[in-house]
Every structure is written in structure tokens, then in C-alpha cells.
Design an enzyme around this catalytic site. Structure first.
Site, PDB file in Angstrom:
ATOM      1  N   ARG A   1      -7.943  34.871 -94.815  1.00 36.57           N
ATOM      2  CA  ARG A   1      -7.274  33.559 -94.647  1.00 36.57           C
ATOM      3  C   ARG A   1      -5.752  33.643 -94.642  1.00 36.57           C
ATOM      4  NH1 ARG A   1     -11.367  32.270 -98.163  1.00 36.57           N
ATOM      5  NH2 ARG A   1     -13.109  31.262 -97.117  1.00 36.57           N
TER       6      ARG A   1
ATOM      7  N   LYS B   1       4.412  31.825 -83.657  1.00 32.77           N
ATOM      8  CA  LYS B   1       3.269  31.532 -82.786  1.00 32.77           C
ATOM      9  C   LYS B   1       2.485  32.822 -82.593  1.00 32.77           C
ATOM     10  CE  LYS B   1       4.655  27.779 -79.706  1.00 32.77           C
ATOM     11  NZ  LYS B   1       4.899  27.445 -78.283  1.00 32.77           N
TER      12      LYS B   1
ATOM     13  N   GLU C   1      14.235  35.707 -70.087  1.00 34.55           N
ATOM     14  CA  GLU C   1      14.240  34.821 -71.267  1.00 34.55           C
ATOM     15  C   GLU C   1      15.656  34.685 -71.834  1.00 34.55           C
ATOM     16  OE1 GLU C   1      11.463  33.262 -71.714  1.00 34.55           O
ATOM     17  OE2 GLU C   1       9.936  34.617 -70.898  1.00 34.55           O
TER      18      GLU C   1
ATOM     19  N   LYS D   1      16.845  31.035 -80.802  1.00 30.32           N
ATOM     20  CA  LYS D   1      15.423  30.777 -81.058  1.00 30.32           C
ATOM     21  C   LYS D   1      15.243  30.268 -82.493  1.00 30.32           C
ATOM     22  CE  LYS D   1      10.893  31.123 -80.238  1.00 30.32           C
ATOM     23  NZ  LYS D   1       9.894  32.123 -79.911  1.00 30.32           N
TER      24      LYS D   1
ATOM     25  N   GLU E   1       6.389  22.510 -82.802  1.00 28.41           N
ATOM     26  CA  GLU E   1       6.486  21.974 -81.440  1.00 28.41           C
ATOM     27  C   GLU E   1       6.053  20.514 -81.378  1.00 28.41           C
ATOM     28  OE1 GLU E   1       5.089  24.834 -78.623  1.00 28.41           O
ATOM     29  OE2 GLU E   1       5.772  23.640 -76.915  1.00 28.41           O
TER      30      GLU E   1
ATOM     31  N   ARG F   1      11.429  22.368 -79.242  1.00 26.77           N
ATOM     32  CA  ARG F   1      10.847  23.653 -78.860  1.00 26.77           C
ATOM     33  C   ARG F   1      10.395  23.633 -77.395  1.00 26.77           C
ATOM     34  NH1 ARG F   1       7.623  27.503 -83.247  1.00 26.77           N
ATOM     35  NH2 ARG F   1       7.478  29.208 -81.782  1.00 26.77           N
TER      36      ARG F   1
ATOM     37  N   ASN G   1      10.607  25.880 -72.634  1.00 22.72           N
ATOM     38  CA  ASN G   1       9.769  25.991 -71.434  1.00 22.72           C
ATOM     39  C   ASN G   1      10.579  25.905 -70.148  1.00 22.72           C
ATOM     40  OD1 ASN G   1       7.271  26.254 -72.719  1.00 22.72           O
ATOM     41  ND2 ASN G   1       7.189  24.044 -73.093  1.00 22.72           N
TER      42      ASN G   1
ATOM     43  N   HIS H   1       9.555  27.502 -66.878  1.00 17.10           N
ATOM     44  CA  HIS H   1       8.201  28.026 -67.074  1.00 17.10           C
ATOM     45  C   HIS H   1       7.108  27.235 -66.352  1.00 17.10           C
ATOM     46  CE1 HIS H   1       9.985  30.828 -69.810  1.00 17.10           C
ATOM     47  NE2 HIS H   1       8.825  31.330 -70.174  1.00 17.10           N
TER      48      HIS H   1
ATOM     49  N   HIS I   1       5.147  29.781 -64.405  1.00 18.54           N
ATOM     50  CA  HIS I   1       3.753  30.079 -64.740  1.00 18.54           C
ATOM     51  C   HIS I   1       2.854  29.888 -63.533  1.00 18.54           C
ATOM     52  CE1 HIS I   1       4.122  29.527 -69.379  1.00 18.54           C
ATOM     53  NE2 HIS I   1       4.053  30.805 -69.053  1.00 18.54           N
TER      54      HIS I   1
ATOM     55  N   HIS J   1       5.804  38.795 -66.209  1.00 20.58           N
ATOM     56  CA  HIS J   1       6.082  37.414 -66.610  1.00 20.58           C
ATOM     57  C   HIS J   1       7.535  37.018 -66.314  1.00 20.58           C
ATOM     58  CE1 HIS J   1       6.115  33.752 -69.004  1.00 20.58           C
ATOM     59  NE2 HIS J   1       7.144  34.223 -69.676  1.00 20.58           N
TER      60      HIS J   1
HETATM   61  N1  LIG Z   1       4.540  34.268 -79.649  1.00 12.29           N
HETATM   62  C1  LIG Z   1       5.469  33.826 -78.834  1.00 12.29           C
HETATM   63  O1  LIG Z   1       6.239  32.928 -79.172  1.00 12.29           O
HETATM   64  C2  LIG Z   1       5.594  34.458 -77.491  1.00 12.29           C
HETATM   65  C3  LIG Z   1       6.753  34.237 -76.711  1.00 12.29           C
HETATM   66  C4  LIG Z   1       6.877  34.915 -75.497  1.00 12.29           C
HETATM   67  C5  LIG Z   1       5.873  35.778 -75.085  1.00 12.29           C
HETATM   68  N2  LIG Z   1       4.770  35.940 -75.855  1.00 12.29           N
HETATM   69  C6  LIG Z   1       3.694  36.861 -75.447  1.00 12.29           C
HETATM   70  O2  LIG Z   1       4.245  38.174 -75.397  1.00 12.29           O
HETATM   71  C7  LIG Z   1       3.473  38.950 -74.487  1.00 12.29           C
HETATM   72  C8  LIG Z   1       4.408  39.721 -73.621  1.00 12.29           C
HETATM   73  O3  LIG Z   1       5.201  40.560 -74.415  1.00 12.29           O
HETATM   74  P1  LIG Z   1       5.966  41.815 -73.805  1.00 12.29           P
HETATM   75  O4  LIG Z   1       6.669  41.396 -72.586  1.00 12.29           O
HETATM   76  O5  LIG Z   1       6.720  42.417 -74.919  1.00 12.29           O
HETATM   77  O6  LIG Z   1       4.778  42.724 -73.302  1.00 12.29           O
HETATM   78  P2  LIG Z   1       3.980  43.967 -73.936  1.00 12.29           P
HETATM   79  O7  LIG Z   1       3.833  43.840 -75.379  1.00 12.29           O
HETATM   80  O8  LIG Z   1       2.764  44.119 -73.111  1.00 12.29           O
HETATM   81  O9  LIG Z   1       4.961  45.181 -73.609  1.00 12.29           O
HETATM   82  C9  LIG Z   1       5.233  45.542 -72.262  1.00 12.29           C
HETATM   83  C10 LIG Z   1       4.913  47.026 -72.014  1.00 12.29           C
HETATM   84  O10 LIG Z   1       5.940  47.831 -72.598  1.00 12.29           O
HETATM   85  C11 LIG Z   1       5.357  48.779 -73.502  1.00 12.29           C
HETATM   86  N3  LIG Z   1       6.374  48.967 -74.528  1.00 12.29           N
HETATM   87  C12 LIG Z   1       6.665  48.125 -75.546  1.00 12.29           C
HETATM   88  N4  LIG Z   1       7.746  48.569 -76.194  1.00 12.29           N
HETATM   89  C13 LIG Z   1       8.134  49.712 -75.593  1.00 12.29           C
HETATM   90  C14 LIG Z   1       9.216  50.605 -75.791  1.00 12.29           C
HETATM   91  N5  LIG Z   1      10.143  50.367 -76.721  1.00 12.29           N
HETATM   92  N6  LIG Z   1       9.313  51.697 -74.986  1.00 12.29           N
HETATM   93  C15 LIG Z   1       8.406  51.884 -73.997  1.00 12.29           C
HETATM   94  N7  LIG Z   1       7.387  51.054 -73.732  1.00 12.29           N
HETATM   95  C16 LIG Z   1       7.260  49.982 -74.531  1.00 12.29           C
HETATM   96  C17 LIG Z   1       4.073  48.174 -73.935  1.00 12.29           C
HETATM   97  O11 LIG Z   1       3.148  49.154 -74.357  1.00 12.29           O
HETATM   98  C18 LIG Z   1       3.609  47.492 -72.650  1.00 12.29           C
HETATM   99  O12 LIG Z   1       3.012  48.422 -71.796  1.00 12.29           O
HETATM  100  C19 LIG Z   1       2.582  37.983 -73.725  1.00 12.29           C
HETATM  101  O13 LIG Z   1       1.273  38.097 -74.159  1.00 12.29           O
HETATM  102  C20 LIG Z   1       3.145  36.612 -74.083  1.00 12.29           C
HETATM  103  O14 LIG Z   1       2.156  35.605 -74.081  1.00 12.29           O
HETATM  104  C21 LIG Z   1       4.619  35.319 -77.050  1.00 12.29           C
HETATM  105 ZN   LIG Z   2       8.474  33.217 -70.985  1.00 12.24          ZN
END
Ligand SMILES: NC(=O)c1ccc[n+]([C@@H]2O[C@H](COP(=O)([O-])OP(=O)(O)OC[C@H]3O[C@@H](n4cnc5c(N)ncnc54)[C@H](O)[C@@H]3O)[C@@H](O)[C@H]2O)c1
Ligand SMILES: [Zn+2]
Length: 388
Positions: free
Chosen positions: A158, A180, A222, A252, A262, A267, A271, A274, A278, A291
Site C-alpha cells: 500500500r 504521477k 518539453e 515543474k 491537476e 497543471r 499540456n 500536446h 498526441h 514523443h
Molecule cells: N510521470 C510524468 O509526469 C510523465 C511526464 C512525461 C513523460 N512521462 C512518461 O515518460 C515516458 C518517456 O520517458 P523517456 O522519454 O525518458 O523514455 P524512456 O524511459 O523509454 O527512455 C528512452 C530510452 O533511452 C534509454 N536511456 C535512458 N537513459 C539513458 C541514458 N542515460 N543513456 C543511454 N540510454 C538511456 C532508455 O533505456 C530508453 O531506451 C513515457 O512513458 C511517458 O508517458 C511521464
Molecule cells: Zn510530453
């Protein structure tokens, strides 16, 4: 150590002389002296405030810093198959020297790991290893690892404390802050999740040096979004990555501190770009655009819509487009992605409330607001405009 309270830190820009230039797109990733510089942002939440430290090389000090947040000994370090081989041993060594007993749990790299199945698998490994509610979880990786591991931390017994060590630009400037967490459902992205704030975030800009070039540039979508909605001056300070990360975290953090769940509309400004972005991401077929690349197109369209509907100066829209182009992000929509597909994808979006579009526009750079006055036709015109 310098403290920056949520808000735009006046002194976020370290002296250029503190850094040596690194040969990745002219960005400085390291300070000259390993000792010198931590930038700390506090995420001022009433119930669960926490700190974000931005410091090149901080990965090697994660143990002592996590130790300050907990007296426990058990630690589950969740990472992915790309990040693990690069950084997990350094994290483990530091954690162990601070007295933690560490289990490293590695998930396959990529968005497909953000699933209930993978969350359950991580939980099973932790149960098997004897972790209980006194354990701390450390998420080492990009947004995928952060969202997945954060979700596991939210549901395990939990809820257990967790620490984010983000290693992508997206994760450092966006996803690691704000609490999030979640996974994807077969029916859509991020549909299953929980708000669960980390106890600490450690952003090491040095780790960004190993990102593939495309993933490195993607993250700037971003950053440019943050600049557009909150801090246009930032556009002039792109060469200094540690300071840039801190500045974005501060934006942020300030938004999250006011609107944690949100519910207050603030917040929602995150977007910006986006809605259309999206739509393009989904219509192109997941995998064609990263993305941030799809969001680049969405930002360009949202800026042009802002010129037409909200009084944004055309030169300022151009400034955003130039920043996107400088980061090797796309501005032109290929003809083989039909507008009808983009619209169909957008209609599935949460922001299309019963046919009414909630859309973020700019009156000026740094001055964003949500409107419900736009119609589908307005969006169609702007999507078509991206093909020109
Ligand atoms: N929680 C939130 O508020 C929030 C906000 C924005 C995005 N997200 C989520 O984040 C995700 C995208 O995150 P991302 O863009 O970091 O993608 P990711 O975590 O998939 O990383 C991108 C790629 O880079 C690799 N990688 C990561 N760090 C590395 C490094 N230092 N050196 C070499 N390779 C590395 C990873 O293995 C992956 O292949 C999505 O699922 C999205 O929905 C969440
Ligand atoms: Zn985004």
C-alpha cells in the site's frame, strides 16, 4: 550547496567558468571540479515536500543522500536493460557504502515495460526477495522506469517510499517531479496509475551524455514547452545543461506545488502542444516519432493557433519554431499521415471532453491559458498548415 525554492531561481545559472565544454552539441555536462555545484529545488507540497538535487556526478553520492531520507537497510533498485549496464553498479556501490542491502531489478528497455504485467513482475521479485513496507525503492532510468517503479512503490504494501534518479532529459525536467506514476492499459497510455510523490529526486546531467543523439534532442521539446508557457528567457541559455535542468525542475515544481492533483487548471498548462502532438504521435503509429518529436509539431501548431486566436506576436511563434529546429526537432508534417487519422486519435484524448476541446494557448511567451473556444475546424486548418 545553493537552495532554490520553487519558482524561477535568479541565480540558477552557474558561472560559465565552472564548466568544461563537452563535445555533445556544445552542451556542458560536467563542472570542472567535481566538488563545486549542487542546485537544489524544493517541491513545496503541503503533505509531502521533497528536494530535487541537480548535480553532475551526483549518481556516485546517491547512497549518502538516500540515507538522509530513511533509516532502512533494504533497497530495491529498479532500472532498465539500457541504463542498468551503464549506471546501476555505480548506484549500487554508493548505496551499499551507505549501508543499504541492494537488489537490482532490471526491466526490458522501452515503453512496453510500462504494463501491469511488468509491475506485477517487479512486485513478485520484491516479495520473493523479502522486501516489506520498510524497504525503499530507487528508480534509475528514464520516464518509463520512473513511472513504472513509482507505480510499484505506490502499490507495494500500500505504498513505500521511493527515490527518482532520472537519466533522460524528459525524466530530469518533467516526469521525475510531480508524483504521477502509472502504467499503460491495452486501451490507452497512462490509464492505470496513482499519485505517489518521491521522497527525493537526484538528477545527474552527466548521465545525459550517453543518450543517443535522437533521444537527447527529443527531450528539448518539453524544455521548449516550459520556456513557452513560463520562462521564455530560458531560450537564451540552452548551452548550460545542469542549469537548464534546474531551471526546468523549478518550473515543474512551482506548478506541481500549486496544483498537485491537476484540479486547479494550472497543471493543465503543461499540456501545451500536446493535444495535436498526441494526435500526430498516435496517427503516425507509435514508434515512428519519438514523443518529443511529435510534440515539436504540436508546439508549432499551438504557437500558430496562438497567433491567430490569442494575440501571440508572430515573431515569438517564430522564436519557438527556431528553437525547435535548432534542437533538430521536426516542424513539417509528412503527407502520409492523414489529418483525418490525427483527428480520430485526438477525439480519443482526455482533453476532448464530450466534443469540447480544452486547448492551451499563449497570449505571449510565458503567458499561457486554457481555452474552450476553439473548434475542430481551427485545429484542422493548423494541422494542414504544418504540411506547407
Ligand atoms: N510521470 C510524468 O509526469 C510523465 C511526464 C512525461 C513523460 N512521462 C512518461 O515518460 C515516458 C518517456 O520517458 P523517456 O522519454 O525518458 O523514455 P524512456 O524511459 O523509454 O527512455 C528512452 C530510452 O533511452 C534509454 N536511456 C535512458 N537513459 C539513458 C541514458 N542515460 N543513456 C543511454 N540510454 C538511456 C532508455 O533505456 C530508453 O531506451 C513515457 O512513458 C511517458 O508517458 C511521464
Ligand atoms: Zn510530453
Amino acid at each position: 550547496m545553493r537552495a532554490i525554492v520553487a519558482g524561477i531561481p535568479a541565480n540558477a545559472k552557474p558561472k560559465i567558468s565552472d564548466f568544461r565544454v563537452r563535445a555533445r552539441a556544445g552542451f556542458r555536462l560536467y563542472p570542472r571540479e567535481k566538488t563545486s555545484m549542487t542546485m537544489t529545488i524544493s517541491v513545496a507540497l503541503e503533505r509531502s515536500p521533497y528536494l530535487v538535487h541537480v548535480e553532475p556526478g551526483i549518481l556516485d553520492r546517491c547512497g549518502e543522500l538516500v540515507r538522509k531520507t530513511t533509516a532502512t537497510t533494504r533497497c530495491a533498485l529498479v532500472t532498465d536493460s539500457n541504463v542498468g549496464p551503464l549506471y546501476a553498479e555505480r548506484a549500487r556501490t554508493s548505496l551499499e557504502s551507505a549501508g543499504f542491502v541492494v537488489d537490482v531489478i532490471t526491466v526490458p528497455a522501452g515503453e512496453s515495460s510500462k504494463s501491469m504485467d511488468e509491475a506485477a513482475r517487479v512486485c513478485d521479485v520484491m516479495i520473493e526477495a523479502g522486501h516489506d513496507r520498510s524497504s525503499v525503492l530507487v528508480a534509475l532510468g528514464g520516464g518509463v522506469v520512473g513511472d513504472l517503479a513509482g507505480f510499484v512503490a505506490a502499490i507495494y504494501y500500500r505504498g513505500i517510499p521511493y527515490v527518482q534518479i532520472p537519466t533522460t532529459i524528459v525524466a530530469q525536467v518533467d516526469s521525475s517531479v510531480g508524483g504521477k506514476t502509472g502504467v499503460n492499459a491495452p486501451g490507452g497510455k497512462n490509464l492505470l496509475g496513482a499519485f505517489h510523490q518521491p521522497g527525493l529526486v537526484l538528477a545527474d546531467p552527466e548521465t545525459l551524455g550517453s543518450l543517443p543523439r535522437r533521444e537527447f534532442h527529443e527531450g528539448f521539446a518539453e524544455i521548449i514547452k516550459h520556456a513557452a508557457i513560463r520562462d521564455p528567457e530560458m531560450l537564451d541559455h540552452f548551452d548550460d545543461l545542469p542549469a537548464l535542468v534546474a531551471r526546468n525542475v523549478a518550473i515543474k515544481a512551482a506548478i506541481v506545488a500549486v496544483d498537485e492533483f491537476e484540479t486547479k487548471g494550472l497543471r493543465a498548462l503543461l499540456n501545451f502542444g500536446h493535444t495535436i502532438g498526441h494526435g500526430i504521435e498516435a496517427a503516425a503509429g507509435y514508434g515512428r516519432y519519438l514523443h518529443g518529436e511529435a510534440i515539436s509539431l504540436g508546439l508549432a501548431a499551438a504557437c500558430r493557433l496562438s497567433v491567430k486566436n490569442a494575440g501571440l506576436a508572430p515573431d515569438d511563434a517564430l522564436r519557438i519554431e527556431q528553437a525547435l529546429a535548432a534542437c533538430e526537432l521536426p516542424l513539417r508534417l509528412p503527407d502520409d499521415i492523414p489529418t483525418s487519422d490525427i483527428l480520430a486519435a485526438m477525439r480519443k484524448d482526455k482533453k476532448f471532453h464530450s466534443g469540447q476541446i480544452r486547448f492551451v494557448l499563449l497570449r505571449a511567451l510565458g503567458d499561457a491559458f486554457v481555452t474552450r473556444d476553439l473548434h475542430e475546424d481551427d485545429l484542422v486548418a493548423e494541422i494542414e498548415g504544418l504540411r506547407a
